[in-house]
Write an enzyme that holds these catalytic residues in place. Structure first.
Site, PDB file in Angstrom:
ATOM      1  N   GLU A 289     -19.985 -26.110  17.432  1.00  0.00           N
ATOM      2  CA  GLU A 289     -18.927 -26.975  16.889  1.00  0.00           C
ATOM      3  C   GLU A 289     -17.958 -27.422  17.971  1.00  0.00           C
ATOM      4  OE1 GLU A 289     -15.360 -25.736  15.389  1.00  0.00           O
ATOM      5  OE2 GLU A 289     -15.878 -23.610  15.201  1.00  0.00           O
TER       6      GLU A 289
ATOM      7  N   LYS B 146     -11.846 -15.760  10.098  1.00  0.00           N
ATOM      8  CA  LYS B 146     -10.693 -15.462  10.940  1.00  0.00           C
ATOM      9  C   LYS B 146      -9.739 -14.538  10.198  1.00  0.00           C
ATOM     10  CE  LYS B 146     -10.210 -19.828  12.101  1.00  0.00           C
ATOM     11  NZ  LYS B 146     -11.328 -20.617  12.504  1.00  0.00           N
TER      12      LYS B 146
END
Ligand code: PSU
Ligand code: MN
Length: 309
Positions: free
Chosen positions: A30, A164
């Site tokens: 990404e 995350k």
């Protein structure tokens, strides 16, 4: 968009096109992590290094981004470097990738948009740092990353270090389960928490070899089950920051975001930058290490998948 109608909007970098045509292993990467996730020049060094790691493993890296309205599947060294230096790049997810293409804009692709582009190009494996998920306080803000819906609909293996830790990991796992996304912890009974090897949550599924992950992907496809697969790969022990230590930084970053009324797309980049500041750069070092670790595993999975045909 189908692969056919999308073709005029896509540029496949020559080495990637050759690998895809020959059925050789390719790993997508990404670019929001480059444009919004890390400061320059660390972002540039990380992006180059991760590509090198994938090549050294024997797969072909394809960093995905939108550059001047073109969906790029693989970037040249120069294109990657200039993306890393671009100040005004958009952050592109499912909601805005077509806007960037139609308007000739440049942007980093999130996990969701990278999955879309990888699927259009025929790439099945993708390495990132951490996926987006359900934000803390989502019951008020409704802030749930489009990455979760994309995992539910697009058949790409996403290799991450978990969600995350700035997110509500428990709610993120609940949404993934509801949406039918297998969450596979690699070599662990516990879901990792990005900067730390352990979260308080048990792994929904566990596999200990890249070949097994490839087999699960093929089995899902054979059964006609839509959607992707989330691999949660714990950061190496030597690079982790302990959960308890991270908790304080995360809370402080969260408070700062609230105080400054940060919302929407800006939340994740703000929190990452704040945590970098609070940890004196230690969080960035860990972030880089875990992306590299994920790239290594993703290459092995792609090699296993390619060997099967
Ligand atoms: N992982 C990182 N750094 C990042 C991201 C992931 O180590 O910057 C990016 C990914 O592109 C992910 C995005 O898709 O953050 C999630 O943003 P949001 O929460 O706004 O959906
Ligand atoms: Mn969001």
């Amino acid at each position: 968009m189908t692969p056919e109608t999308a073709r005029p909007f896509i540029d496949i970098h020559a080495p990637v096109a050759a690998a895809l045509a020959a059925g050789k292993p390719v790993v997508a990467l990404e670019s929001t992590i480059i444009t919004h996730g890390m400061p320059y020049p660390d972002n540039s060094a990380m992006a180059a290094n991760v590509e090198k790691i994938i090549s050294n493993e024997g797969a072909v890296p394809a960093t995905i981004a939108v550059v001047n309205g073109r969906i790029k599947i693989g970037l040249s060294d120069g294109e990657r470097e200039s993306l890393a230096m671009t100040g005004g790049a958009m952050k592109l997810s499912r909601a805005d990738i077509a806007f960037a293409v139609a308007e000739g804009r440049t942007g980093g692709t999130t996990v969701a948009a990278t999955m879309i582009a990888a699927q259009l190009a025929g790439i099945k494996v993708f390495a990132t740092g951490g996926i987006g998920g359900v934000h803390k306080g989502a019951e008020k803000s409704f802030d749930i990353s489009a990455d979760l819906d994309e995992l539910a609909r697009t058949p790409v293996i996403v290799v991450s270090a978990g969600a995350k830790a700035i997110l509500d990991i428990e709610k993120t796992l609940e949404v993934l389960e509801t949406r039918g996304v297998p969450v596979v912890a690699y070599g662990s009974d516990i879901v990792p928490a990005f900067w730390s090897r352990k979260s308080p949550y048990a792994a929904p599924l566990r596999l200990d070899a890249p070949e097994k992950i490839a087999r699960l992907y093929e089995t899902r496809a054979a059964l006609g089950l839509d959607g992707g697969l989330l691999v949660a790969n714990p950061v190496p022990e030597s690079d982790e920051i302990a959960t308890e230590e991270m908790a304080g930084y995360i809370e402080a970053a969260q408070k700062a975001a609230e105080a400054q009324n940060i919302s929407g797309k800006a939340v994740t980049p703000f929190l990452l930058a704040k945590i970098l500041e609070l940890t004196n750069g230690a969080s960035l070092k860990t972030n880089i290490a875990l992306v590299e670790n994920n790239a290594r595993l993703a290459a092995k999975i792609a090699i296993s998948l390619a060997g099967k045909r």
